[in-house]
Design an enzyme around this catalytic site. Structure first.
Site, PDB file in Angstrom:
ATOM      1  N   ASN A 108       0.830  -1.205   0.000  1.00  0.00           N
ATOM      2  CA  ASN A 108       0.000   0.000   0.000  1.00  0.00           C
ATOM      3  C   ASN A 108       0.863   1.252   0.000  1.00  0.00           C
ATOM      4  O   ASN A 108       1.998   1.255   0.487  1.00  0.00           O
ATOM      5  CB  ASN A 108      -0.922   0.005   1.219  1.00  0.00           C
ATOM      6  CG  ASN A 108      -1.862  -1.189   1.229  1.00  0.00           C
ATOM      7  OD1 ASN A 108      -2.123  -1.787   0.189  1.00  0.00           O
ATOM      8  ND2 ASN A 108      -2.349  -1.551   2.395  1.00  0.00           N
ATOM      9  N   HIS A 125       5.868  -0.512  -2.746  1.00  0.00           N
ATOM     10  CA  HIS A 125       5.335   0.200  -3.904  1.00  0.00           C
ATOM     11  C   HIS A 125       5.415   1.711  -3.740  1.00  0.00           C
ATOM     12  O   HIS A 125       4.808   2.454  -4.498  1.00  0.00           O
ATOM     13  CB  HIS A 125       3.892  -0.231  -4.173  1.00  0.00           C
ATOM     14  CG  HIS A 125       3.790  -1.633  -4.683  1.00  0.00           C
ATOM     15  ND1 HIS A 125       2.594  -2.340  -4.702  1.00  0.00           N
ATOM     16  CD2 HIS A 125       4.730  -2.477  -5.178  1.00  0.00           C
ATOM     17  CE1 HIS A 125       2.814  -3.553  -5.193  1.00  0.00           C
ATOM     18  NE2 HIS A 125       4.098  -3.658  -5.477  1.00  0.00           N
ATOM     19  N   GLY A 223      -4.874  -9.084   3.651  1.00  0.00           N
ATOM     20  CA  GLY A 223      -5.527  -8.158   2.738  1.00  0.00           C
ATOM     21  C   GLY A 223      -4.909  -8.070   1.366  1.00  0.00           C
ATOM     22  O   GLY A 223      -5.042  -7.045   0.695  1.00  0.00           O
TER      23      GLY A 223
END
Length: 279
Positions: A108, A125, A223
């Site tokens: 995230n 990322h 997740g």
């Protein structure tokens, strides 16, 4: 093991906790951990399909696409930045403080793990907090770029209710007349410090993630559907070592067959329950 009722969920979480007890746990998290903070996931229930994700090739080579990206990115970032950590983020921070979690590797870009109190966070990322100049390498705080955008485009408004995409983008009605921000040092092209589609995860970040995983004796995936190859590569390393692998995700993942336990439930429910059992 998929979970179909509360009793089964409790038993599955208890089984996972037994496997994780006395272990140094690494976390690999994806967009699903932030959905309860109001940031939608790319995939699964409630996800918004994106038919035209921004690629690095388009960003660099298409001025109109780059202008559209900055309008949408600015409007979305204002709402994106207001998102607050949820119970899942908080549980991981508490587990780290207690010595059970060695660190978090996150796909995230929202910064919510850090805001929740986690200290060892590898953002593979990138992050929406920073903007880079592709010409001179200057790094800017996203808040400063937001000020520049609004000074260059005083007509721009920020709606109170914005439909966010997972990277903080929205689809603007028009980009006509929008002036794209540039580097205040060299007037070069700016880019948020995030990995676009078509880009590789920087090697230093991936090596840091590998190092964290090597120092751990268990892995929780929370997740993430593990569609992105960098995540699968990390899970593969855990599989080779045969350390406990727990997957918490509402939807099936690419690594379910490798997991010791899979929990088909929300991270905001499961992670606090694990934290309580491990404390």
């Amino acid at each position: 093991m998929s979970v179909s009722n509360p009793a089964e969920l409790s038993a599955t979480i208890a089984h996972a906790a037994e496997l994780l007890r006395e272990k140094r746990i690494a976390l690999l998290t994806g967009a699903g951990i932030s959905t309860d903070s109001g940031i939608p996931a790319y995939r699964g229930e409630g996800a918004r399909t994106r038919s035209d994700p921004m690629t690095i090739q388009t960003y660099l080579g298409d001025e109109a696409a780059r202008r559209r990206y900055w309008v949408g990115g600015h409007l979305g970032w204002r709402a994106f930045a207001r998102a607050e950590p949820n119970a899942g983020h908080t549980a991981l921070a508490q587990l780290e403080a207690a010595g059970s979690v060695s660190g978090v590797i996150t796909q995230n870009v929202d910064g919510l793990h850090l805001r929740a109190g986690s200290t060892h966070v590898i953002e593979v990322h990138g992050t929406m907090r920073r903007v880079l100049c592709l010409q001179c390498g200057q790094v800017f705080d996203r808040r400063d770029i937001a000020v520049q955008i609004e000074e260059l485009n005083p007509w721009i408004t920020v709606p109170e209710n914005i439909a966010l995409a997972p990277d903080g983008d929205v689809l603007p009605e028009s980009t006509e007349g929008f002036v794209v921000p540039v580097c205040t040092v060299c007037a070069g092209m700016l880019k948020p410090d995030v990995v676009f589609f078509g880009e590789y995860v920087p090697q230093d970040r991936f090596r840091a993630a590998e190092s964290l995983l090597r120092s751990s004796t268990a892995l929780i995936v929370a997740g993430s559907s593990l569609v992105v190859n960098s995540g699968v590569r990390l899970v593969e390393r855990a599989r080779r070592r045969n350390i406990p692998l727990i997957i918490v995700n509402r939807e099936p993942t690419r690594a379910d067959a490798w997991a010791h336990v899979t929990i088909a439930a929300g991270t905001s429910d499961v992670l606090p329950a694990l934290q309580e059992l491990l404390s």
